[in-house]
Scaffold this motif. Sequence first.
Motif, PDB file in Angstrom:
ATOM      1  N   ASP A   1       0.824  -1.208   0.000  1.00  6.12           N
ATOM      2  CA  ASP A   1       0.000   0.000   0.000  1.00  6.12           C
ATOM      3  C   ASP A   1       0.857   1.256   0.000  1.00  6.12           C
ATOM      4  O   ASP A   1       0.466   2.284  -0.529  1.00  6.12           O
ATOM      5  CB  ASP A   1      -0.927   0.019   1.218  1.00  6.12           C
ATOM      6  N   TYR A   2       1.999   1.177   0.609  1.00  9.86           N
ATOM      7  CA  TYR A   2       2.863   2.343   0.763  1.00  9.86           C
ATOM      8  C   TYR A   2       3.618   2.723  -0.513  1.00  9.86           C
ATOM      9  O   TYR A   2       4.277   3.750  -0.540  1.00  9.86           O
ATOM     10  CB  TYR A   2       3.858   2.112   1.903  1.00  9.86           C
ATOM     11  N   THR A   3       3.542   1.928  -1.576  1.00 13.67           N
ATOM     12  CA  THR A   3       4.305   2.261  -2.789  1.00 13.67           C
ATOM     13  C   THR A   3       3.905   3.622  -3.358  1.00 13.67           C
ATOM     14  O   THR A   3       4.708   4.268  -4.019  1.00 13.67           O
ATOM     15  CB  THR A   3       4.138   1.202  -3.903  1.00 13.67           C
ATOM     16  N   ARG A   4       2.679   4.055  -3.117  1.00 17.34           N
ATOM     17  CA  ARG A   4       2.216   5.337  -3.652  1.00 17.34           C
ATOM     18  C   ARG A   4       2.208   6.436  -2.585  1.00 17.34           C
ATOM     19  O   ARG A   4       1.598   7.481  -2.777  1.00 17.34           O
ATOM     20  CB  ARG A   4       0.820   5.185  -4.265  1.00 17.34           C
ATOM     21  N   SER A   5       2.894   6.223  -1.477  1.00 18.49           N
ATOM     22  CA  SER A   5       2.920   7.215  -0.399  1.00 18.49           C
ATOM     23  C   SER A   5       3.934   8.323  -0.684  1.00 18.49           C
ATOM     24  O   SER A   5       4.884   8.142  -1.451  1.00 18.49           O
ATOM     25  CB  SER A   5       3.258   6.545   0.932  1.00 18.49           C
ATOM     26  N   LYS A   6       3.736   9.456  -0.033  1.00 19.44           N
ATOM     27  CA  LYS A   6       4.649  10.590  -0.191  1.00 19.44           C
ATOM     28  C   LYS A   6       6.038  10.253   0.334  1.00 19.44           C
ATOM     29  O   LYS A   6       7.042  10.638  -0.262  1.00 19.44           O
ATOM     30  CB  LYS A   6       4.092  11.827   0.522  1.00 19.44           C
ATOM     31  N   ALA A   7       6.112   9.554   1.458  1.00 17.28           N
ATOM     32  CA  ALA A   7       7.409   9.212   2.042  1.00 17.28           C
ATOM     33  C   ALA A   7       8.239   8.346   1.093  1.00 17.28           C
ATOM     34  O   ALA A   7       9.449   8.562   0.941  1.00 17.28           O
ATOM     35  CB  ALA A   7       7.215   8.501   3.381  1.00 17.28           C
ATOM     36  N   ILE A   8       7.594   7.399   0.450  1.00 17.60           N
ATOM     37  CA  ILE A   8       8.299   6.508  -0.479  1.00 17.60           C
ATOM     38  C   ILE A   8       8.685   7.271  -1.742  1.00 17.60           C
ATOM     39  O   ILE A   8       9.794   7.123  -2.261  1.00 17.60           O
ATOM     40  CB  ILE A   8       7.429   5.272  -0.815  1.00 17.60           C
ATOM     41  N   ALA A   9       7.783   8.110  -2.249  1.00 17.42           N
ATOM     42  CA  ALA A   9       8.092   8.910  -3.441  1.00 17.42           C
ATOM     43  C   ALA A   9       9.292   9.818  -3.183  1.00 17.42           C
ATOM     44  O   ALA A   9      10.198   9.931  -4.019  1.00 17.42           O
ATOM     45  CB  ALA A   9       6.876   9.738  -3.855  1.00 17.42           C
ATOM     46  N   LYS A  10       9.309  10.427  -2.014  1.00 14.35           N
ATOM     47  CA  LYS A  10      10.414  11.328  -1.662  1.00 14.35           C
ATOM     48  C   LYS A  10      11.729  10.550  -1.557  1.00 14.35           C
ATOM     49  O   LYS A  10      12.760  10.992  -2.054  1.00 14.35           O
ATOM     50  CB  LYS A  10      10.106  12.047  -0.353  1.00 14.35           C
ATOM     51  N   ALA A  11      11.694   9.404  -0.904  1.00 13.85           N
ATOM     52  CA  ALA A  11      12.907   8.589  -0.749  1.00 13.85           C
ATOM     53  C   ALA A  11      13.499   8.180  -2.092  1.00 13.85           C
ATOM     54  O   ALA A  11      14.715   8.079  -2.234  1.00 13.85           O
ATOM     55  CB  ALA A  11      12.599   7.355   0.097  1.00 13.85           C
ATOM     56  N   HIS A  12      12.642   7.962  -3.083  1.00 14.88           N
ATOM     57  CA  HIS A  12      13.098   7.546  -4.413  1.00 14.88           C
ATOM     58  C   HIS A  12      13.345   8.726  -5.352  1.00 14.88           C
ATOM     59  O   HIS A  12      13.764   8.525  -6.480  1.00 14.88           O
ATOM     60  CB  HIS A  12      12.073   6.597  -5.051  1.00 14.88           C
ATOM     61  N   GLY A  13      13.041   9.935  -4.907  1.00 11.97           N
ATOM     62  CA  GLY A  13      13.235  11.104  -5.763  1.00 11.97           C
ATOM     63  C   GLY A  13      12.302  11.122  -6.957  1.00 11.97           C
ATOM     64  O   GLY A  13      12.680  11.545  -8.044  1.00 11.97           O
TER      65      GLY A  13
END
Length: 190
Positions: free
Chosen positions: A128-140
């Motif tokens: 579920d977290y693949t589309r989260s802001k935290a994950i997006a930020k971590a991956h740039g």
Amino acid sequence: MTGALEAVRARRSWSRVTDAAPSHAELLTLVSAAGRVADHSSLRPWRLIELRGSDRERLGRAINKANGDRGSSSKPLRAPLLIAIVASYRKSSKVPRWEQEAVASGVAHVLSLLLDEAGWGVLWRTGDYTRSKAIAKAHGLGKNEELLGWLYVGGKPPRSRLGRRRAVDARHHIARMPKAKAAKADDHAE
């Protein structure tokens, strides 16, 4: 065709892998081949992010942050190499967003087959977290990008631990187009 057919038939997901991993150079060769998937207008609406070493720990912290937890998830430490699959959507009047995501998914799947054939264990993980802001930020990730998950890659453990995967009965998944219904006479009356 037997080489490709046998590679696909032998493919399985490896939930446990050893600490061995393909080199960056080996990965480049396989990604170059995987990028040959069908791609309407040759948009190449995808990119991959290679995570090794401490990158996996940073991802673990981002996963916990996305889940509202403290500390670091150990999930990314289950394989020595993670490959993030990113759909990088391009503006196009001919190629809709869903088709671009299908291309990115196709690259990931072909890459998983190539890695498996090269002797590496692979598992495509999502959450579920693949589309989260935290994950997006971590991956740039950019505003026009979405994470589709990660390929977890490592060495294949001894075969004695393997279970067999059931073959797919294709008869349950393929059909012919329905026959056209005959037009009624009054459907065409004016």
